[in-house]
Design a protein around this motif. Structure first.
Motif, PDB file in Angstrom:
ATOM      1  N   LEU A 171       0.829  -1.206   0.000  1.00 32.22           N
ATOM      2  CA  LEU A 171       0.000   0.000   0.000  1.00 32.22           C
ATOM      3  C   LEU A 171       0.866   1.261   0.000  1.00 32.22           C
ATOM      4  N   VAL A 172       1.924   1.237   0.779  1.00 33.19           N
ATOM      5  CA  VAL A 172       2.805   2.412   0.850  1.00 33.19           C
ATOM      6  C   VAL A 172       3.639   2.551  -0.417  1.00 33.19           C
ATOM      7  N   LEU A 188      -0.654   5.922   5.508  1.00 32.46           N
ATOM      8  CA  LEU A 188      -0.230   4.566   5.163  1.00 32.46           C
ATOM      9  C   LEU A 188       1.185   4.292   5.660  1.00 32.46           C
ATOM     10  N   THR A 189       2.054   5.285   5.595  1.00 26.71           N
ATOM     11  CA  THR A 189       3.421   5.110   6.083  1.00 26.71           C
ATOM     12  C   THR A 189       3.428   4.858   7.585  1.00 26.71           C
ATOM     13  N   ARG A 190       2.621   5.633   8.301  1.00 27.49           N
ATOM     14  CA  ARG A 190       2.535   5.444   9.745  1.00 27.49           C
ATOM     15  C   ARG A 190       1.934   4.075  10.077  1.00 27.49           C
ATOM     16  N   ALA A 191       0.928   3.676   9.327  1.00 28.88           N
ATOM     17  CA  ALA A 191       0.310   2.365   9.545  1.00 28.88           C
ATOM     18  C   ALA A 191       1.317   1.249   9.301  1.00 28.88           C
ATOM     19  N   ARG A 192       2.084   1.359   8.207  1.00 27.82           N
ATOM     20  CA  ARG A 192       3.080   0.332   7.918  1.00 27.82           C
ATOM     21  C   ARG A 192       4.077   0.197   9.065  1.00 27.82           C
ATOM     22  N   GLY A 193       4.557   1.315   9.597  1.00 28.01           N
ATOM     23  CA  GLY A 193       5.508   1.271  10.701  1.00 28.01           C
ATOM     24  C   GLY A 193       4.938   0.569  11.919  1.00 28.01           C
ATOM     25  N   ARG A 194       3.703   0.881  12.251  1.00 32.22           N
ATOM     26  CA  ARG A 194       3.080   0.271  13.431  1.00 32.22           C
ATOM     27  C   ARG A 194       2.805  -1.215  13.206  1.00 32.22           C
ATOM     28  N   ARG A 220      -3.280  -1.510  16.910  1.00 30.08           N
ATOM     29  CA  ARG A 220      -4.513  -0.711  16.921  1.00 30.08           C
ATOM     30  C   ARG A 220      -4.257   0.670  16.320  1.00 30.08           C
ATOM     31  N   GLU A 221      -3.104   1.248  16.620  1.00 32.73           N
ATOM     32  CA  GLU A 221      -2.773   2.544  16.027  1.00 32.73           C
ATOM     33  C   GLU A 221      -2.624   2.420  14.517  1.00 32.73           C
ATOM     34  N   GLY A 222      -1.999   1.332  14.053  1.00 32.23           N
ATOM     35  CA  GLY A 222      -1.894   1.105  12.612  1.00 32.23           C
ATOM     36  C   GLY A 222      -3.264   0.986  11.971  1.00 32.23           C
ATOM     37  N   GLU A 224      -6.068   2.379  13.024  1.00 30.10           N
ATOM     38  CA  GLU A 224      -6.678   3.713  12.980  1.00 30.10           C
ATOM     39  C   GLU A 224      -6.154   4.513  11.797  1.00 30.10           C
ATOM     40  N   ARG A 225      -4.863   4.377  11.506  1.00 30.85           N
ATOM     41  CA  ARG A 225      -4.280   5.089  10.363  1.00 30.85           C
ATOM     42  C   ARG A 225      -4.828   4.560   9.038  1.00 30.85           C
ATOM     43  N   LEU A 226      -5.027   3.268   8.944  1.00 32.51           N
ATOM     44  CA  LEU A 226      -5.615   2.694   7.730  1.00 32.51           C
ATOM     45  C   LEU A 226      -7.028   3.222   7.504  1.00 32.51           C
ATOM     46  N   LEU A 227      -7.818   3.259   8.561  1.00 30.97           N
ATOM     47  CA  LEU A 227      -9.193   3.756   8.439  1.00 30.97           C
ATOM     48  C   LEU A 227      -9.207   5.249   8.110  1.00 30.97           C
ATOM     49  N   LYS A 228      -8.241   5.980   8.667  1.00 30.74           N
ATOM     50  CA  LYS A 228      -8.147   7.411   8.356  1.00 30.74           C
ATOM     51  C   LYS A 228      -7.839   7.609   6.873  1.00 30.74           C
ATOM     52  N   PHE A 229      -6.932   6.787   6.336  1.00 29.80           N
ATOM     53  CA  PHE A 229      -6.637   6.855   4.901  1.00 29.80           C
ATOM     54  C   PHE A 229      -7.894   6.574   4.087  1.00 29.80           C
ATOM     55  N   ASN A 230      -8.649   5.538   4.470  1.00 32.40           N
ATOM     56  CA  ASN A 230      -9.837   5.180   3.702  1.00 32.40           C
ATOM     57  C   ASN A 230     -10.918   6.259   3.790  1.00 32.40           C
ATOM     58  N   ASP A 231     -11.004   6.927   4.925  1.00 31.34           N
ATOM     59  CA  ASP A 231     -11.949   8.045   5.050  1.00 31.34           C
ATOM     60  C   ASP A 231     -11.561   9.179   4.093  1.00 31.34           C
ATOM     61  N   ARG A 232     -10.257   9.455   4.010  1.00 33.74           N
ATOM     62  CA  ARG A 232      -9.789  10.484   3.081  1.00 33.74           C
ATOM     63  C   ARG A 232     -10.017  10.057   1.642  1.00 33.74           C
ATOM     64  N   LEU A 233      -9.819   8.757   1.365  1.00 34.34           N
ATOM     65  CA  LEU A 233     -10.057   8.257   0.016  1.00 34.34           C
ATOM     66  C   LEU A 233     -11.529   8.398  -0.351  1.00 34.34           C
ATOM     67  N   GLU A 234     -12.403   8.140   0.601  1.00 36.10           N
ATOM     68  CA  GLU A 234     -13.836   8.266   0.353  1.00 36.10           C
ATOM     69  C   GLU A 234     -14.217   9.713   0.050  1.00 36.10           C
ATOM     70  N   ASN A 235     -13.457  10.650   0.623  1.00 33.83           N
ATOM     71  CA  ASN A 235     -13.694  12.077   0.354  1.00 33.83           C
ATOM     72  C   ASN A 235     -12.865  12.577  -0.819  1.00 33.83           C
ATOM     73  N   CYS A 236     -12.251  11.632  -1.561  1.00 31.33           N
ATOM     74  CA  CYS A 236     -11.438  11.963  -2.746  1.00 31.33           C
ATOM     75  C   CYS A 236     -10.219  12.803  -2.384  1.00 31.33           C
ATOM     76  N   ASN A 237      -9.691  12.633  -1.161  1.00 33.19           N
ATOM     77  CA  ASN A 237      -8.518  13.380  -0.715  1.00 33.19           C
ATOM     78  C   ASN A 237      -7.292  12.485  -0.552  1.00 33.19           C
ATOM     79  N   ALA A 238      -7.348  11.302  -1.126  1.00 32.96           N
ATOM     80  CA  ALA A 238      -6.212  10.386  -1.104  1.00 32.96           C
ATOM     81  C   ALA A 238      -6.177   9.640  -2.435  1.00 32.96           C
TER      82      ALA A 238
END
Length: 374
Positions: A171-172, A188-194, A220-222, A224-238
């Motif tokens: 993904l990254v 995604l980078t933060r998620a990969r690290g976690r 769990r932190e990873g 949350e970052r994945l879901l945050k990315f998907n939320d941005r993708l849903e808003n066409c911001n990723a």
């Protein structure tokens, strides 16, 4: 005439009973010795020791309760978010709402949602076994992974996590950026690290002695970052870069990962033919099983994210066959994992069986990659 035969079996059963008695006596001897020592102590010391022993029993009870089975196991977990997305690929714009301000909506990534579901399954719906302090302490100093019991769930979780980690890397490096030349996505980078976090970390480390973030919290932190990315993708911001070459690379990485597991199964099968008495065979089997459980969901999700490419390249039949074979693998559920001879009839080789399924799936992945690369 039958008296010698009866006497022979009587002697056999006598010595078996005698051996079992000696084994039980050997196991109980330390506890009997401690019991005699305990009865000779004073009331205060006995009370303190009693509380400590009771606390240890409670902790081990919780450990056994969590280690005995996998909660909410569902091979079809991906259907929660895959079926309604076969018409639109990940990141594809689905609607525009015109009002005083234009609002765009894009499709979420089913792959990202699959990873989030797998992490939730591993660390929220179940306890992450490998970092539990009693798992780390082992069975009277023996590593649980070296025993024939209470280590299957941990092996399953580590296998599933391996698939999550491999997918997060892709993904990254490719899927979450434009043609691999744009900057990597921060979430995604933060998620990969976690998600690459050490699998065995508890709340405290001895090198150097200090408190530390435990493994489940890092995962769990990873998530949350994945879901945050998907939320941005849903808003066409990723960005989710749905291209054939990205899918080729993704399938290559999964095929390599599965190939490594298949080789490990082969090595273990060659190293021992002890059947039910091979205490390491179950670790290899359940690791492979967990990995396939995760990749089944990830590849079903990839079918949704890359729906247009799969349809335009006429890959649907081959892809469906691969999914069916993956799903069939998850029907394997031996009571005791055996690592016997491949032609054995009393103690079969479950490692060879799951290895065969792995190679079938890998063969399908190679075929898919070959068609895409034409």
């Amino acid at each position: 005439m039958l008296d010698p035969i009866i006497a022979f079996f009587e002697r056999i059963f006598h010595w078996i009973g005698h051996g079992i008695g000696l084994l039980i006596a050997w196991i109980l001897w330390p506890f009997l010795l401690l019991g005699r020592w305990y009865r000779r102590r004073g009331f205060i010391l006995r009370a303190v020791i009693g509380v400590l022993v009771l606390g240890l029993f409670v902790l081990y009870g919780l450990f056994f309760w969590n280690a005995l089975w996998i909660r909410n196991f569902d091979p079809d977990y991906v259907t929660k978010f895959q079926q309604d997305r076969l018409e639109t690929g990940a990141g594809e714009q689905t609607s525009i709402e015109n009002s005083s301000q234009t609002t765009r909506t894009c499709s979420r990534s089913a792959i990202v949602d699959a990873l989030a579901e797998l992490i939730d399954f591993n660390v929220n719906q179940n306890r992450w076994m490998s970092s539990m302090v009693l798992y780390k302490l082992g069975f009277f100093g023996i590593d649980w992974d070296s025993t024939p019991f209470l280590d299957n769930k941990a092996s399953f979780q580590r296998g599933a996590q391996q698939a999550v980690q491999r997918t997060a890397i892709e993904l990254v490096d490719a899927l979450g950026r434009v043609r691999g030349t744009s900057a990597a996505d921060e979430d995604l980078t933060r998620a990969r690290g976690r998600l690459q976090y050490d699998e065995y970390t508890w709340y405290f480390t001895l090198s150097p002695p200090s408190p530390i973030l435990p493994t489940p919290d890092a995962y769990r932190e990873g998530r949350e970052r994945l879901l945050k990315f998907n939320d941005r993708l849903e808003n066409c911001n990723a960005v989710f870069d749905v291209r054939a070459d990205n899918l080729i690379r993704f399938l290559d990485r999964i095929a390599s990962d599965i190939g490594s597991t298949s080789a490990a199964l082969r090595d273990r099968s060659d190293a021992s033919n002890a059947g039910w008495f091979d205490t390491r065979a179950d670790n290899q089997f359940w690791y492979a099983y967990g990995q396939l459980y995760a990749y089944y969901g990830v590849l079903k999700a990839a079918h949704a994210d890359f729906a247009d490419i799969i349809e335009s390249r006429q890959l649907t039949d081959v892809w469906d066959t691969m999914e069916e074979q993956l799903r069939a693998t998850l029907e394997l559920d031996p009571v005791i994992v055996s690592n016997g001879r491949e032609d054995g009839w009393i103690m079969p080789s479950h490692l060879t069986t799951v290895g065969f399924y792995l190679l079938r799936v890998r063969s399908n992945l190679v075929e898919l990659r070959s068609i895409l690369d034409r």
